[in-house]
Design a protein around this motif. Structure first.
Motif, PDB file in Angstrom:
ATOM      1  N   SER A 118       0.854  -1.191   0.000  1.00  0.00           N
ATOM      2  CA  SER A 118       0.000   0.000   0.000  1.00  0.00           C
ATOM      3  C   SER A 118       0.889   1.239   0.000  1.00  0.00           C
ATOM      4  CB  SER A 118      -0.906   0.011   1.240  1.00  0.00           C
ATOM      5  OG  SER A 118      -1.647   1.225   1.321  1.00  0.00           O
ATOM      6  N   PHE A 120      -0.276   3.850   1.655  1.00  0.00           N
ATOM      7  CA  PHE A 120      -0.897   4.582   2.755  1.00  0.00           C
ATOM      8  C   PHE A 120      -0.384   4.079   4.098  1.00  0.00           C
ATOM      9  CE2 PHE A 120      -3.645   5.689  -0.671  1.00  0.00           C
ATOM     10  CZ  PHE A 120      -4.110   6.964  -0.363  1.00  0.00           C
ATOM     11  N   GLU A 121      -0.043   5.028   4.961  1.00  0.00           N
ATOM     12  CA  GLU A 121       0.596   4.723   6.243  1.00  0.00           C
ATOM     13  C   GLU A 121      -0.259   3.835   7.137  1.00  0.00           C
ATOM     14  OE1 GLU A 121       4.102   4.734   7.254  1.00  0.00           O
ATOM     15  OE2 GLU A 121       3.764   6.609   6.189  1.00  0.00           O
ATOM     16  N   GLU A 122      -1.572   4.107   7.197  1.00  0.00           N
ATOM     17  CA  GLU A 122      -2.431   3.334   8.084  1.00  0.00           C
ATOM     18  C   GLU A 122      -2.482   1.858   7.679  1.00  0.00           C
ATOM     19  OE1 GLU A 122      -3.868   4.285  11.013  1.00  0.00           O
ATOM     20  OE2 GLU A 122      -2.544   5.981  10.638  1.00  0.00           O
ATOM     21  N   ASP A 123      -2.540   1.616   6.387  1.00  0.00           N
ATOM     22  CA  ASP A 123      -2.520   0.232   5.909  1.00  0.00           C
ATOM     23  C   ASP A 123      -1.228  -0.461   6.329  1.00  0.00           C
ATOM     24  OD1 ASP A 123      -4.937   0.641   4.641  1.00  0.00           O
ATOM     25  OD2 ASP A 123      -4.042   0.968   2.662  1.00  0.00           O
ATOM     26  N   LYS A 125       0.848   0.227   8.722  1.00  0.00           N
ATOM     27  CA  LYS A 125       0.945   0.006  10.176  1.00  0.00           C
ATOM     28  C   LYS A 125       0.138  -1.223  10.591  1.00  0.00           C
ATOM     29  CE  LYS A 125       1.841   4.807  11.524  1.00  0.00           C
ATOM     30  NZ  LYS A 125       1.266   6.033  12.154  1.00  0.00           N
ATOM     31  N   LEU A 126      -1.068  -1.355  10.049  1.00  0.00           N
ATOM     32  CA  LEU A 126      -1.883  -2.524  10.378  1.00  0.00           C
ATOM     33  C   LEU A 126      -1.174  -3.803   9.949  1.00  0.00           C
ATOM     34  CD1 LEU A 126      -4.697  -3.769  11.232  1.00  0.00           C
ATOM     35  CD2 LEU A 126      -5.218  -3.733   8.783  1.00  0.00           C
ATOM     36  N   THR A 132       7.747   2.666   5.118  1.00  0.00           N
ATOM     37  CA  THR A 132       6.757   3.738   5.219  1.00  0.00           C
ATOM     38  C   THR A 132       6.110   3.980   3.857  1.00  0.00           C
ATOM     39  OG1 THR A 132       8.367   5.459   4.677  1.00  0.00           O
ATOM     40  CG2 THR A 132       8.137   4.848   7.021  1.00  0.00           C
ATOM     41  N   SER A 159      -8.424  -4.126   3.216  1.00  0.00           N
ATOM     42  CA  SER A 159      -7.960  -3.968   4.598  1.00  0.00           C
ATOM     43  C   SER A 159      -8.981  -3.173   5.408  1.00  0.00           C
ATOM     44  CB  SER A 159      -6.611  -3.228   4.603  1.00  0.00           C
ATOM     45  OG  SER A 159      -6.295  -2.771   5.901  1.00  0.00           O
ATOM     46  N   THR A 161      -8.385  -0.873   7.334  1.00  0.00           N
ATOM     47  CA  THR A 161      -7.934   0.520   7.376  1.00  0.00           C
ATOM     48  C   THR A 161      -8.140   1.238   6.050  1.00  0.00           C
ATOM     49  OG1 THR A 161      -5.716  -0.321   6.879  1.00  0.00           O
ATOM     50  CG2 THR A 161      -6.211   0.183   9.186  1.00  0.00           C
ATOM     51  N   SER A 162      -8.698   0.522   5.065  1.00  0.00           N
ATOM     52  CA  SER A 162      -8.858   1.090   3.739  1.00  0.00           C
ATOM     53  C   SER A 162     -10.330   1.171   3.359  1.00  0.00           C
ATOM     54  CB  SER A 162      -8.081   0.235   2.720  1.00  0.00           C
ATOM     55  OG  SER A 162      -8.086   0.829   1.444  1.00  0.00           O
ATOM     56  N   VAL A 204      -9.269  -5.209  15.991  1.00  0.00           N
ATOM     57  CA  VAL A 204      -9.337  -4.875  14.568  1.00  0.00           C
ATOM     58  C   VAL A 204     -10.606  -5.485  13.993  1.00  0.00           C
ATOM     59  CG1 VAL A 204      -8.243  -5.219  12.301  1.00  0.00           C
ATOM     60  CG2 VAL A 204      -6.823  -4.755  14.311  1.00  0.00           C
TER      61      VAL A 204
END
Length: 374
Positions: A118, A120-123, A125-126, A132, A159, A161-162, A204
């Motif tokens: 991904s 994207f940072e949130e993805d 991290k999960l 990064t 995900s 987070t997505s 989660v």
């Protein structure tokens, strides 16, 4: 073709259940054991002229370019390379700095498969990825700057987070970066992973199949609109950039797997696999013994594999090959099982090949498994 499994990673991704170790204490011993295995199994492949060599894992880019080249040189002692051989290295974005890429550009490796997942940072991290969002993008640009044009990236959709809008941005970024091959997978909850643990404890939210379905079909339509060919359920390529290695798997070609947990196949009826334990693997090879088990595939096993693999691809299952290969009992079972699916349109016959129409590809494994002999 040869697959080499590098069983090391910096850290464990939350969704991963592949075999690897986060300790590099025995890296030198492991590389020596792999070279020994290449020697001991050099006569297992009928075709000594390789068209594909693939470094997977784990994280092969955790090795130095010199260590990668030493394994390639070992293979060359016993096999020859076709002039246009595809040599792929799986790599994580955080490993692809200038020094690594400079060294790798002087090696025989000519294709990179980058575990982006991904932008994207949130993805990330999960997933507990080591890189990064900025490294995800920068690593691709750097690889291109060092002459690596034959690139593939992995992307994960669905995900928690997505969402569809974030997924669209991931794909727009991929197109802007001019990556010619994409492998994309729905986030799955595998047993004994951190992700499974987080979901079971309510930390989660579980991935939603309905959302994954939407994102899969958006992925397919979007990439085709941008010049990609959807040639396997999870794989997309611009013309001329199909993964030669994986395409050989899907066409039932023989392959040799080196390293702990690696699998091998003789192209007909024998499958083998190495022990998924680094220390046991090293100990066996130090004694000049192979650390593998094998099985003879029954007609039923061969049929099930051909159906499962073939129906995931644009090529489908060659009905002439089925007729030549299998007994009347198996063929009768097959004809009975496909009848309803042909009537309902989840299977079609095109140019004597059985296929799943692309609009049903998200459910390909389920459709195929309904045809299995159990």
């Amino acid at each position: 073709m040869i697959y080499i499994h590098i069983p090391f990673c910096k850290q464990k991704c939350s969704y991963c259940n592949f075999h690897f170790s986060t300790s590099l204490n025995f890296k030198d011993e492991m590389l020596a054991a792999m070279k020994k295995e290449i020697f001991l199994r050099k006569d297992e492949l009928q075709n000594k002229n390789l068209h594909s060599l693939y470094f997977g894992g784990g994280t092969p880019s955790i090795l130095s370019p010199d260590e990668i080249k030493s394994l390639t040189d070992e293979v060359l002692k016993y096999f020859s390379f076709e002039q246009d051989i595809e040599i792929t290295l799986e790599a994580n974005p955080d490993d692809l700095d200038k020094n690594f890429l400079k060294g790798l550009s002087n090696s025989p490796v000519n294709r990179l498969s980058i575990g982006t997942q991904s932008f994207f940072e949130e993805d990330l991290k999960l997933m507990n990825r080591a890189h990064t969002a900025s490294e995800a993008e920068d690593s691709i640009k750097r690889a291109q700057d060092f002459g690596f044009e034959n690139l593939s990236i992995d992307l994960i959709y669905g995900s928690p987070t997505s969402n569809l809008e974030i997924w669209k941005e991931n794909l727009n970024k991929t197109i802007a970066l001019e990556v010619p091959h994409i492998s994309s997978y729905a986030l799955t909850v595998e047993p004994k992973t951190a992700l499974e643990n987080w979901i079971s404890k309510g930390k989660v939210v579980s991935p939603k199949e309905e959302e994954q379905n939407k994102e899969f079909y958006y992925l397919s339509d979007f990439l085709k609109d941008n010049g990609f060919e959807h040639y396997e359920v999870s794989n997309f390529a611009r013309p001329g950039f199909y993964s030669r290695h994986n395409s050989s798997y899907w066409k039932y070609k023989e392959y040799l797997g080196i390293g702990p947990s690696a699998h091998s196949y003789n192209g007909f009826d024998v499958r083998s696999w190495n022990v998924a334990n680094n220390q046991q693997y090293i100990k066996k090879l130090n004694s000049n013994l192979l650390a593998k088990e094998e099985e003879i595939l029954s007609q039923e096993d061969q049929f099930n594999e051909m159906i499962m693999i073939g129906l995931r691809t644009v090529w489908g299952v060659d009905l002439s090959s089925l007729k030549e290969k299998f007994s009347e009992n198996i063929l009768e079972h097959f004809q009975n099982e496909i009848k309803t699916k042909l009537e309902e349109g989840t299977l079609i016959i095109d140019n004597n090949h059985l296929k799943i129409p692309e609009k049903h590809w998200f459910m390909a494994d389920g459709i195929a498994s309904d045809l299995f002999i159990v």
